[in-house]
Design a protein around this motif. Sequence first.
Motif, short mmCIF file in Angstrom:
data_model
loop_
_atom_site.label_atom_id
_atom_site.label_comp_id
_atom_site.label_asym_id
_atom_site.label_seq_id
_atom_site.Cartn_x
_atom_site.Cartn_y
_atom_site.Cartn_z
N ALA A 21 0.83 -1.21 0.00
CA ALA A 21 0.00 0.00 0.00
C ALA A 21 0.87 1.26 0.00
O ALA A 21 0.59 2.22 -0.73
N LEU A 22 1.92 1.28 0.80
CA LEU A 22 2.82 2.44 0.83
C LEU A 22 3.54 2.62 -0.51
O LEU A 22 3.79 3.74 -0.93
N GLN A 23 3.86 1.52 -1.17
CA GLN A 23 4.50 1.60 -2.49
C GLN A 23 3.57 2.26 -3.50
O GLN A 23 3.98 3.10 -4.29
N VAL A 24 2.30 1.89 -3.47
CA VAL A 24 1.32 2.50 -4.38
C VAL A 24 1.20 3.99 -4.10
O VAL A 24 1.17 4.82 -5.02
N ASP A 27 4.23 5.68 -5.46
CA ASP A 27 4.17 5.75 -6.93
C ASP A 27 3.25 6.87 -7.40
O ASP A 27 3.45 7.42 -8.48
N ARG A 28 2.28 7.22 -6.59
CA ARG A 28 1.35 8.30 -6.95
C ARG A 28 1.78 9.65 -6.37
O ARG A 28 0.98 10.57 -6.26
N GLN A 29 3.04 9.74 -5.97
CA GLN A 29 3.65 10.96 -5.46
C GLN A 29 3.03 11.50 -4.17
O GLN A 29 3.03 12.70 -3.93
N VAL A 30 2.47 10.63 -3.36
CA VAL A 30 2.02 11.04 -2.03
C VAL A 30 3.27 11.17 -1.16
O VAL A 30 4.12 10.27 -1.15
N LYS A 31 3.37 12.27 -0.46
CA LYS A 31 4.55 12.54 0.34
C LYS A 31 4.55 11.64 1.58
O LYS A 31 3.71 11.78 2.46
N LEU A 32 5.47 10.70 1.62
CA LEU A 32 5.59 9.78 2.75
C LEU A 32 6.83 10.18 3.54
O LEU A 32 7.95 9.96 3.12
N VAL A 33 6.60 10.78 4.71
CA VAL A 33 7.70 11.28 5.51
C VAL A 33 7.75 10.52 6.82
O VAL A 33 6.78 10.48 7.57
N ASN A 34 8.89 9.90 7.09
CA ASN A 34 9.18 9.30 8.39
C ASN A 34 8.14 8.27 8.82
O ASN A 34 7.75 8.20 9.97
N ILE A 35 7.67 7.46 7.90
CA ILE A 35 6.74 6.40 8.27
C ILE A 35 7.17 5.11 7.59
O ILE A 35 7.60 5.11 6.44
N SER A 36 7.10 4.04 8.34
CA SER A 36 7.47 2.74 7.81
C SER A 36 6.33 1.76 8.02
O SER A 36 5.35 2.06 8.71
N THR A 37 6.49 0.60 7.45
CA THR A 37 5.46 -0.42 7.62
C THR A 37 5.32 -0.82 9.07
O THR A 37 4.22 -1.08 9.55
N ASN A 38 6.45 -0.85 9.80
CA ASN A 38 6.40 -1.21 11.22
C ASN A 38 5.55 -0.23 12.01
O ASN A 38 4.84 -0.63 12.94
N ASP A 39 5.64 1.05 11.67
CA ASP A 39 4.86 2.07 12.39
C ASP A 39 3.37 1.80 12.27
O ASP A 39 2.62 1.93 13.25
N ILE A 40 2.91 1.46 11.09
CA ILE A 40 1.48 1.23 10.87
C ILE A 40 1.04 -0.08 11.52
O ILE A 40 0.04 -0.13 12.23
N VAL A 41 1.81 -1.14 11.29
CA VAL A 41 1.44 -2.44 11.85
C VAL A 41 1.48 -2.42 13.37
O VAL A 41 0.63 -3.02 14.03
N ASP A 42 2.42 -1.69 13.95
CA ASP A 42 2.52 -1.59 15.40
C ASP A 42 1.49 -0.65 16.00
O ASP A 42 1.37 -0.56 17.21
N CYS A 54 -1.47 13.35 4.92
CA CYS A 54 -0.75 13.45 3.65
C CYS A 54 -1.63 12.99 2.49
O CYS A 54 -1.61 13.58 1.41
N ILE A 55 -2.40 11.94 2.72
CA ILE A 55 -3.31 11.45 1.67
C ILE A 55 -4.40 12.49 1.40
O ILE A 55 -4.72 12.77 0.24
N ILE A 56 -4.95 13.08 2.45
CA ILE A 56 -5.96 14.12 2.26
C ILE A 56 -5.37 15.30 1.51
O ILE A 56 -5.99 15.84 0.59
N LEU A 57 -4.17 15.71 1.89
CA LEU A 57 -3.51 16.81 1.20
C LEU A 57 -3.34 16.51 -0.28
O LEU A 57 -3.58 17.36 -1.13
N HIS A 58 -2.93 15.31 -0.58
CA HIS A 58 -2.64 14.95 -1.97
C HIS A 58 -3.89 14.96 -2.84
O HIS A 58 -3.88 15.51 -3.94
N TRP A 59 -4.97 14.35 -2.37
CA TRP A 59 -6.13 14.19 -3.24
C TRP A 59 -7.24 15.21 -3.02
O TRP A 59 -8.00 15.49 -3.93
#
Length: 102
Positions: A21-24, A27-42, A54-59
């Motif tokens: 999901a983060l890769q997608v 790829d759509r130029q959503v600014k991903l700053v200082n977040i990893s898969t571990n952060d979300i899963v944890d 960031c998603i709201i900002l982008h779309w």
Amino acid sequence: QHLETERGRLRVHHLNNVARALQVLGDRQVKLVNISTNDIVDGNVKLTLGLLWCIILHWQVSSNTECDKPFAILRYVFESQSNLSGVDKTSFDQAQFNVFFA
């Protein structure tokens, strides 16, 4: 775009699905700053909410290019909340914005 998810209940499956999901988003130029898969899963609430903003900002807000982004976020929130009581949305301007972020 349809992504195949890994089926399973193990942590590794959760990590791989979030990574896809983060890769997608990347790829759509959503600014991903200082977040990893571990952060979300944890369940890191601060970073997950930051990702949602960031998603709201982008779309939702990025189409409004005539104003700066924090102002656009606040305008978006006020305009989308028609039932806010005690908030005068008719005279919302930069001066009121400065009160919130001063």
